[in-house]
Design a protein around this motif. Structure first.
Motif, PDB file in Angstrom:
ATOM      1  N   THR A  54       0.829  -1.199   0.000  1.00 22.75           N
ATOM      2  CA  THR A  54       0.000   0.000   0.000  1.00 22.75           C
ATOM      3  C   THR A  54       0.866   1.252   0.000  1.00 22.75           C
ATOM      4  OG1 THR A  54      -0.146  -0.146   2.398  1.00 22.75           O
ATOM      5  CG2 THR A  54      -1.939  -1.128   1.126  1.00 22.75           C
ATOM      6  N   PRO A  56       1.621   5.018  -0.782  1.00 19.14           N
ATOM      7  CA  PRO A  56       0.658   6.114  -0.794  1.00 19.14           C
ATOM      8  C   PRO A  56       0.307   6.522  -2.221  1.00 19.14           C
ATOM      9  CG  PRO A  56       2.845   6.891  -0.149  1.00 19.14           C
ATOM     10  CD  PRO A  56       2.903   5.406  -0.160  1.00 19.14           C
ATOM     11  N   VAL A  57      -0.988   6.612  -2.496  1.00 22.40           N
ATOM     12  CA  VAL A  57      -1.424   6.967  -3.844  1.00 22.40           C
ATOM     13  C   VAL A  57      -2.159   8.308  -3.865  1.00 22.40           C
ATOM     14  CG1 VAL A  57      -1.587   4.556  -4.548  1.00 22.40           C
ATOM     15  CG2 VAL A  57      -3.599   5.705  -3.606  1.00 22.40           C
ATOM     16  N   LEU A  58      -2.444   8.870  -2.693  1.00 23.59           N
ATOM     17  CA  LEU A  58      -3.200  10.115  -2.619  1.00 23.59           C
ATOM     18  C   LEU A  58      -2.285  11.250  -2.189  1.00 23.59           C
ATOM     19  CD1 LEU A  58      -5.969  11.591  -2.625  1.00 23.59           C
ATOM     20  CD2 LEU A  58      -6.166  10.968  -0.201  1.00 23.59           C
ATOM     21  N   ASN A  77      -9.739   3.347  -1.413  1.00 25.00           N
ATOM     22  CA  ASN A  77      -8.639   3.020  -2.334  1.00 25.00           C
ATOM     23  C   ASN A  77      -7.370   3.797  -2.040  1.00 25.00           C
ATOM     24  OD1 ASN A  77     -10.726   1.570  -3.645  1.00 25.00           O
ATOM     25  ND2 ASN A  77     -11.143   3.290  -5.011  1.00 25.00           N
ATOM     26  N   ALA A  78      -7.189   4.218  -0.806  1.00 23.43           N
ATOM     27  CA  ALA A  78      -6.012   5.028  -0.465  1.00 23.43           C
ATOM     28  C   ALA A  78      -5.482   4.707   0.927  1.00 23.43           C
ATOM     29  CB  ALA A  78      -6.347   6.508  -0.581  1.00 23.43           C
ATOM     30  N   ALA A 115      -4.721   9.629  -8.735  1.00 22.85           N
ATOM     31  CA  ALA A 115      -3.728   8.827  -8.012  1.00 22.85           C
ATOM     32  C   ALA A 115      -2.336   9.222  -8.480  1.00 22.85           C
ATOM     33  CB  ALA A 115      -3.963   7.345  -8.285  1.00 22.85           C
ATOM     34  N   ASN A 120      -3.376   3.584 -12.610  1.00 21.73           N
ATOM     35  CA  ASN A 120      -4.246   3.254 -11.489  1.00 21.73           C
ATOM     36  C   ASN A 120      -5.688   3.218 -11.995  1.00 21.73           C
ATOM     37  OD1 ASN A 120      -5.981   3.437  -9.179  1.00 21.73           O
ATOM     38  ND2 ASN A 120      -4.189   3.981  -7.960  1.00 21.73           N
ATOM     39  N   PRO A 124      -8.351   6.886  -5.842  1.00 21.31           N
ATOM     40  CA  PRO A 124      -8.957   7.292  -4.567  1.00 21.31           C
ATOM     41  C   PRO A 124     -10.306   7.975  -4.768  1.00 21.31           C
ATOM     42  CG  PRO A 124      -6.647   7.937  -4.664  1.00 21.31           C
ATOM     43  CD  PRO A 124      -7.016   7.485  -6.037  1.00 21.31           C
TER      44      PRO A 124
END
Length: 373
Positions: A54, A56-58, A77-78, A115, A120, A124
């Motif tokens: 996981t 970080p995507v945000l 989703n984040a 994201a 992706n 998010p």
């Protein structure tokens, strides 16, 4: 004294050696992970091992995360940065039998956010109570970053609102998960609402879809609803992940078991039961995604489920609607490999256009006067 000093020094050296060895091993492991990810991708590592990486995507300032936490916001989703409780949020509440249900009277607004990682397909999504007071900073962030926004309204019975409002004696019950619920679209753009628009003169459509439900949970919703109310027909919108066993592999035998449960409800639905199978973008657009999509074993498992699907429905007397056929026909009709992409809002949920096409095909499979076609 000299011996004590020498012993203490040796202990420190041992401790330093241990720490140094641990750091070195961790660095090697991270380097190996980075190398594998660069070669085959984090997504593939997750598919093969089941270990969620996981990263970080945000991209959002900590001050805004704190503000959203105080507003009971949910960010999907984040990695759940607001710490929302599982199945006890502004959208759903716990239920002793089903696990969770929609929260009656809930009204939320969703924002699809970009994201930071590449390719992706499940970006998010921020959910806030409609009317929440937002700071200028948060409002500015959303104005600059939200790629789409939409509203969900849950009625007093704990069901997604279906439009137009219809007061008809005959009813069609629809059950399923987030695909039926309508993640990513307005109330009037769900599969149920598009079906309602076509049958408003004779039937009222009830959208009993709930995000995250399995086939067994969808069956239980249908069973409970049929005990309380009379319905003319039942439509089960089944994401192929309703039938995963083992991890991420569609299993036709699991589908058979779920379908047989639904068949036990046939006396409660005089115009019959229809099953509509919904597949992910990773499947319908596999020719474009290639290495950024699913592994071969997962694609082959989905193929097996689709191949078994018509026979399962025929054996049990169900109408059969295959979403993948609709996506394939859109590609052929429009002459572009990217046609399926416009039918989704993310990797799993249909756009307004996709929902409309699906609803039209479901309607074509139903004969509301004489039973299932």
């Amino acid at each position: 004294m000299a011996g004590d000093s020498r012993g203490a020094a040796e202990s420190r050296l041992v401790a330093l050696a241990f720490v140094g060895g641990f750091v070195t091993a961790a660095a090697i492991a991270l380097a190996l992970l980075a190398f594998l990810a660069s070669r085959i991708g984090f997504h593939t590592i997750w598919e093969k091992t089941g270990v969620a990486l996981t990263a970080p995507v945000l991209e959002m300032p900590d001050a805004l995360i704190d503000e959203l936490t105080a507003l009971d916001a949910v960010i999907g989703n984040a990695g759940n940065p607001t710490g929302a409780k599982e199945h006890d949020t502004i959208v759903v509440r716990p239920d002793a039998e089903l696990g969770w249900v929609l929260r009656p009277g809930a009204a939320v607004v969703g924002y699809q956010l970009p994201a930071r990682n590449r390719v992706n397909l499940d970006p998010p999504v921020l959910y806030l109570r409609e009317g929440s007071p937002l700071s200028d900073a948060l409002r500015g962030y959303l104005d600059a970053n939200a790629r789409a926004s939409y509203r969900y309204n849950i009625d007093a019975d704990g069901r997604r609102r279906t439009l137009p409002d219809v007061d008809a004696a005959r009813k069609i019950l629809m059950v399923g998960d987030s695909g039926l619920f309508g993640v990513g679209v307005e109330d009037e753009e769900t599969i149920a609402s598009y079906l309602q628009q076509r049958v408003a003169g004779s039937h009222r459509v009830v959208n009993a879809g709930v995000g995250g439900y399995s086939g067994e949970q969808a069956f239980e919703v249908a069973r409970r609803a049929a005990q309380r109310e009379e319905f003319d027909a039942l439509v089960y919108v089944a994401h192929h992940n309703d039938f995963y066993r083992p991890r991420h592999l569609s299993n036709p035998e699991l589908a058979r078991g779920v379908f047989e449960q639904f068949a036990s409800l046939e006396p409660n639905f005089p115009s019959g039961i229809a099953v509509a199978l919904l597949t992910y973008l990773e499947y319908t657009a596999a020719d474009v995604l290639r290495s950024e999509g699913w592994e071969r074993d997962r694609l082959e498992a989905a193929d097996r489920l689709r191949a078994a699907f018509p026979a399962l429905c025929a054996q049990l007397g169900f109408a059969c609607v295959d979403w993948s056929d609709i996506a394939d026909q859109a590609r052929e009709r429009e002459g572009t490999i990217f046609a399926p992409w416009s039918l989704y809002v993310d990797h799993a949920h249909l756009s307004a256009r996709g929902n409309r096409l699906f609803a039209e095909r479901i309607l074509a499979a139903l004969d509301l006067e004489g039973g299932i076609r």
